[in-house]
Write a protein that holds these residues in place. Sequence first.
Motif, PDB file in Angstrom:
ATOM      1  N   THR A 115       0.828  -1.203   0.000  1.00 41.12           N
ATOM      2  CA  THR A 115       0.000   0.000   0.000  1.00 41.12           C
ATOM      3  C   THR A 115       0.864   1.256   0.000  1.00 41.12           C
ATOM      4  OG1 THR A 115      -1.716  -1.186   1.213  1.00 41.12           O
ATOM      5  CG2 THR A 115      -1.839   1.216   1.210  1.00 41.12           C
ATOM      6  N   ASP A 116       1.854   1.277   0.876  1.00 37.26           N
ATOM      7  CA  ASP A 116       2.746   2.442   0.953  1.00 37.26           C
ATOM      8  C   ASP A 116       3.368   2.752  -0.401  1.00 37.26           C
ATOM      9  OD1 ASP A 116       2.218   2.364   3.632  1.00 37.26           O
ATOM     10  OD2 ASP A 116       4.267   1.894   4.262  1.00 37.26           O
ATOM     11  N   PHE A 117       3.870   1.695  -1.046  1.00 38.26           N
ATOM     12  CA  PHE A 117       4.606   1.930  -2.291  1.00 38.26           C
ATOM     13  C   PHE A 117       3.669   2.377  -3.408  1.00 38.26           C
ATOM     14  CE2 PHE A 117       8.353   0.170  -5.003  1.00 38.26           C
ATOM     15  CZ  PHE A 117       8.856   1.456  -5.106  1.00 38.26           C
ATOM     16  N   ARG A 118       2.456   1.851  -3.418  1.00 38.26           N
ATOM     17  CA  ARG A 118       1.477   2.336  -4.408  1.00 38.26           C
ATOM     18  C   ARG A 118       1.179   3.820  -4.186  1.00 38.26           C
ATOM     19  NH1 ARG A 118      -2.494  -1.830  -7.080  1.00 38.26           N
ATOM     20  NH2 ARG A 118      -1.348  -3.782  -6.790  1.00 38.26           N
ATOM     21  N   LEU A 119       0.993   4.190  -2.927  1.00 36.78           N
ATOM     22  CA  LEU A 119       0.733   5.601  -2.621  1.00 36.78           C
ATOM     23  C   LEU A 119       1.921   6.466  -3.032  1.00 36.78           C
ATOM     24  CD1 LEU A 119      -0.950   5.231   0.886  1.00 36.78           C
ATOM     25  CD2 LEU A 119      -2.064   6.028  -1.223  1.00 36.78           C
ATOM     26  N   TRP A 120       3.130   5.967  -2.773  1.00 36.17           N
ATOM     27  CA  TRP A 120       4.341   6.717  -3.138  1.00 36.17           C
ATOM     28  C   TRP A 120       4.423   6.889  -4.656  1.00 36.17           C
ATOM     29  CZ3 TRP A 120       8.714   6.143  -6.080  1.00 36.17           C
ATOM     30  CH2 TRP A 120       9.791   6.998  -5.818  1.00 36.17           C
ATOM     31  N   VAL A 121       4.173   5.819  -5.386  1.00 35.97           N
ATOM     32  CA  VAL A 121       4.224   5.879  -6.850  1.00 35.97           C
ATOM     33  C   VAL A 121       3.165   6.842  -7.379  1.00 35.97           C
ATOM     34  CG1 VAL A 121       3.831   4.565  -8.983  1.00 35.97           C
ATOM     35  CG2 VAL A 121       5.292   3.622  -7.189  1.00 35.97           C
ATOM     36  N   LYS A 122       1.950   6.779  -6.835  1.00 36.81           N
ATOM     37  CA  LYS A 122       0.885   7.680  -7.290  1.00 36.81           C
ATOM     38  C   LYS A 122       1.295   9.140  -7.118  1.00 36.81           C
ATOM     39  CE  LYS A 122      -3.505   6.921  -6.487  1.00 36.81           C
ATOM     40  NZ  LYS A 122      -4.793   6.586  -5.838  1.00 36.81           N
ATOM     41  N   THR A 123       1.864   9.457  -5.978  1.00 40.29           N
ATOM     42  CA  THR A 123       2.303  10.835  -5.708  1.00 40.29           C
ATOM     43  C   THR A 123       3.334  11.291  -6.730  1.00 40.29           C
ATOM     44  OG1 THR A 123       1.880  10.627  -3.338  1.00 40.29           O
ATOM     45  CG2 THR A 123       3.423  12.338  -4.014  1.00 40.29           C
ATOM     46  N   HIS A 124       4.307  10.431  -7.009  1.00 38.10           N
ATOM     47  CA  HIS A 124       5.390  10.834  -7.912  1.00 38.10           C
ATOM     48  C   HIS A 124       4.968  10.808  -9.373  1.00 38.10           C
ATOM     49  CE1 HIS A 124       7.724  10.413  -4.236  1.00 38.10           C
ATOM     50  NE2 HIS A 124       8.617  11.164  -4.820  1.00 38.10           N
ATOM     51  N   VAL A 125       4.014   9.961  -9.709  1.00 42.13           N
ATOM     52  CA  VAL A 125       3.490   9.969 -11.073  1.00 42.13           C
ATOM     53  C   VAL A 125       2.844  11.320 -11.372  1.00 42.13           C
ATOM     54  CG1 VAL A 125       1.616   9.062 -12.517  1.00 42.13           C
ATOM     55  CG2 VAL A 125       3.232   7.495 -11.446  1.00 42.13           C
ATOM     56  N   LEU A 126       2.089  11.853 -10.437  1.00 44.22           N
ATOM     57  CA  LEU A 126       1.448  13.153 -10.645  1.00 44.22           C
ATOM     58  C   LEU A 126       2.491  14.247 -10.812  1.00 44.22           C
ATOM     59  CD1 LEU A 126      -1.459  12.831  -8.038  1.00 44.22           C
ATOM     60  CD2 LEU A 126      -1.602  12.603 -10.527  1.00 44.22           C
ATOM     61  N   SER A 127       3.579  14.175 -10.066  1.00 47.89           N
ATOM     62  CA  SER A 127       4.655  15.157 -10.189  1.00 47.89           C
ATOM     63  C   SER A 127       5.372  15.025 -11.533  1.00 47.89           C
ATOM     64  CB  SER A 127       5.653  14.967  -9.043  1.00 47.89           C
ATOM     65  OG  SER A 127       6.749  15.840  -9.170  1.00 47.89           O
ATOM     66  N   LEU A 128       5.623  13.784 -11.954  1.00 48.62           N
ATOM     67  CA  LEU A 128       6.292  13.543 -13.236  1.00 48.62           C
ATOM     68  C   LEU A 128       5.430  14.002 -14.406  1.00 48.62           C
ATOM     69  CD1 LEU A 128       7.744  10.061 -12.338  1.00 48.62           C
ATOM     70  CD2 LEU A 128       9.133  12.047 -12.996  1.00 48.62           C
ATOM     71  N   LYS A 129       4.126  13.850 -14.269  1.00 46.80           N
ATOM     72  CA  LYS A 129       3.233  14.334 -15.321  1.00 46.80           C
ATOM     73  C   LYS A 129       3.375  15.843 -15.489  1.00 46.80           C
ATOM     74  CE  LYS A 129      -0.872  13.086 -16.148  1.00 46.80           C
ATOM     75  NZ  LYS A 129      -2.328  12.860 -16.013  1.00 46.80           N
ATOM     76  N   GLN A 130       3.543  16.553 -14.388  1.00 43.83           N
ATOM     77  CA  GLN A 130       3.748  18.002 -14.470  1.00 43.83           C
ATOM     78  C   GLN A 130       5.082  18.332 -15.147  1.00 43.83           C
ATOM     79  OE1 GLN A 130       1.497  20.479 -13.805  1.00 43.83           O
ATOM     80  NE2 GLN A 130       0.195  18.659 -13.688  1.00 43.83           N
ATOM     81  N   ASP A 131       6.106  17.535 -14.866  1.00 45.27           N
ATOM     82  CA  ASP A 131       7.402  17.722 -15.554  1.00 45.27           C
ATOM     83  C   ASP A 131       7.236  17.559 -17.063  1.00 45.27           C
ATOM     84  OD1 ASP A 131       8.664  18.037 -13.095  1.00 45.27           O
ATOM     85  OD2 ASP A 131       9.308  15.949 -12.973  1.00 45.27           O
ATOM     86  N   LEU A 132       6.470  16.547 -17.452  1.00 42.18           N
ATOM     87  CA  LEU A 132       6.242  16.301 -18.879  1.00 42.18           C
ATOM     88  C   LEU A 132       5.433  17.427 -19.510  1.00 42.18           C
ATOM     89  CD1 LEU A 132       5.543  12.470 -18.668  1.00 42.18           C
ATOM     90  CD2 LEU A 132       7.351  13.513 -20.056  1.00 42.18           C
ATOM     91  N   VAL A 133       4.474  17.949 -18.775  1.00 45.76           N
ATOM     92  CA  VAL A 133       3.686  19.088 -19.277  1.00 45.76           C
ATOM     93  C   VAL A 133       4.591  20.289 -19.507  1.00 45.76           C
ATOM     94  CG1 VAL A 133       1.965  20.812 -18.592  1.00 45.76           C
ATOM     95  CG2 VAL A 133       1.461  18.392 -18.329  1.00 45.76           C
ATOM     96  N   GLN A 134       5.477  20.553 -18.544  1.00 46.07           N
ATOM     97  CA  GLN A 134       6.379  21.702 -18.667  1.00 46.07           C
ATOM     98  C   GLN A 134       7.316  21.544 -19.856  1.00 46.07           C
ATOM     99  OE1 GLN A 134       6.578  24.700 -17.238  1.00 46.07           O
ATOM    100  NE2 GLN A 134       8.310  25.138 -18.585  1.00 46.07           N
ATOM    101  N   LEU A 135       7.840  20.340 -20.064  1.00 41.91           N
ATOM    102  CA  LEU A 135       8.745  20.116 -21.187  1.00 41.91           C
ATOM    103  C   LEU A 135       8.008  20.262 -22.514  1.00 41.91           C
ATOM    104  CD1 LEU A 135      11.494  19.408 -22.277  1.00 41.91           C
ATOM    105  CD2 LEU A 135      11.002  16.982 -21.891  1.00 41.91           C
ATOM    106  N   ARG A 136       6.800  19.746 -22.583  1.00 42.25           N
ATOM    107  CA  ARG A 136       6.005  19.925 -23.807  1.00 42.25           C
ATOM    108  C   ARG A 136       5.748  21.404 -24.074  1.00 42.25           C
ATOM    109  NH1 ARG A 136       0.956  16.724 -22.297  1.00 42.25           N
ATOM    110  NH2 ARG A 136       0.037  17.833 -24.079  1.00 42.25           N
ATOM    111  N   ARG A 137       5.443  22.141 -23.018  1.00 44.40           N
ATOM    112  CA  ARG A 137       5.203  23.576 -23.169  1.00 44.40           C
ATOM    113  C   ARG A 137       6.447  24.280 -23.717  1.00 44.40           C
ATOM    114  NH1 ARG A 137       0.898  26.861 -23.429  1.00 44.40           N
ATOM    115  NH2 ARG A 137      -0.085  25.879 -21.605  1.00 44.40           N
ATOM    116  N   THR A 138       7.604  23.929 -23.217  1.00 44.49           N
ATOM    117  CA  THR A 138       8.845  24.556 -23.689  1.00 44.49           C
ATOM    118  C   THR A 138       9.136  24.166 -25.136  1.00 44.49           C
ATOM    119  OG1 THR A 138       9.752  24.656 -21.460  1.00 44.49           O
ATOM    120  CG2 THR A 138      11.337  24.725 -23.271  1.00 44.49           C
TER     121      THR A 138
END
Length: 461
Positions: A115-138
């Motif tokens: 459970t912990d690791f799924r929660l950890w992955v979910k949190t970081h996936v959302l952050s990584l998606k924002q990184d990808l959005v920023q790179l696409r924007r640039t």
Amino acid sequence: MALWGGRFTADSSNMFKQVNDSLNFDQAMATQDIQGSIAWAKALYQAGVLSEQEQQQLHSALEDMLTQAQSGALDFAASTEEDIHSFVEAELIEQLGDVGRKLHTGRSRNDQVATDFRLWVKTHVLSLKQDLVQLRRTLLNTASRYQHSILPGYTHLQRAQPIVFGHWCLAYVEMFKRDASRLDDLLVRMDQCPLGSGALAGTTYPVNREVLANELGFASPTLNSLDAVSDRDFVLELLFTASTSMMHLSRLAEDLIFYNSGEAGFIQLGDSVTSGSSLMPQKKNPDALELMRGKCGRVFGALQALLVTMKGLPLAYNKDMQEDKEGAMDTVNQWHCCLCMADEVLQSVTLNEDRCREAAMKGYANATELADYLVGKGIPFRTAHDISGQIVVAAINQDKPIEALPLSELQTLCADIDDDVYAVLNVEYGINKRNNIGGTSFKTVTEALYRELEKMDSEEG
């Protein structure tokens, strides 16, 4: 004493503790472990295992610990606990005594860590998606800045056909869009909560797992306790998506390294993302890009390592699976850093437009336009292809571009050629003819650019 120490009459050896203990890296899941414990205490109260007062005591202590975890105030260095689960429980027992000892009722570290690791992955996936959005924007901003600039396109690292620089940028936008979609897919598949699965066979206490899953932000509980505690597909999918995206970043880096080279000279990189030589004063090295390219190896390695670890494991949980975290955590960090680095590099890029255009006009990249021109005169394409190749040979022998050959010489190779051929051989002509969906014409690239910008504005809005 370890949580499982009652069965044992001797302490673990120092070497075993060094191999076995995981607090030094799984402390990264402190927030998730505490959140899971808060939800579990509530579930135990609702199941009649804890009194209201006991649940409130646990909740209050865990909330205080959560605040400390989020602020970085928890002192892991002074702890001798085996892992993050033991650490949290030991802190509770120290504060609450026997009430703290009740929290683990009906729960195993097997379903807890899943459970912990799924929660950890979910949190970081959302952050990584924002990184990808920023790179696409640039990338879109870079494409907008140079949407009318011409660049030689390559196959086999040889000049092939002219393209628009914005078209090159949009190619990577497509790649990073796919990376983001893979993260979306991962979130859907992993959105099940293992808590309540026990060690492998489920829990004997009447815990409402639907409510528990909802409490922790999952769509539903897992449906098989054996699978729930031993599944690491979500980590493998994360590592595969990271590996694919790092491959895309590496290709981006390789293109820019080549474009920045003295041999090409198509772009200049900013001082902030390059370095010099300790010996050669003239050097300006694209180290940021080379490191992005190089870090692929460790990310690919993490994926391969976990695949090999998992491929021979019987059901259910095995301690081998503790090896899932360090590689995944390092991968998330490296991927995040490389996405941010790529963003900085692209923002620093200056295009040498004259040099790019000059290169696009060399290498006989307009030979395809000549063949298409001949097809328009009624000549079968394969014959037109042969004639165009012969004209290229004639131009090479004279060290001239095709468009510099006189009409009379062109007509000796094909009588159907007229003086209208010179307009066809113009670099802009070939670009603008490719105006179908996905093509490199100025019009198509501009339409694609604004379509992507509107889509991003919609996503972010």
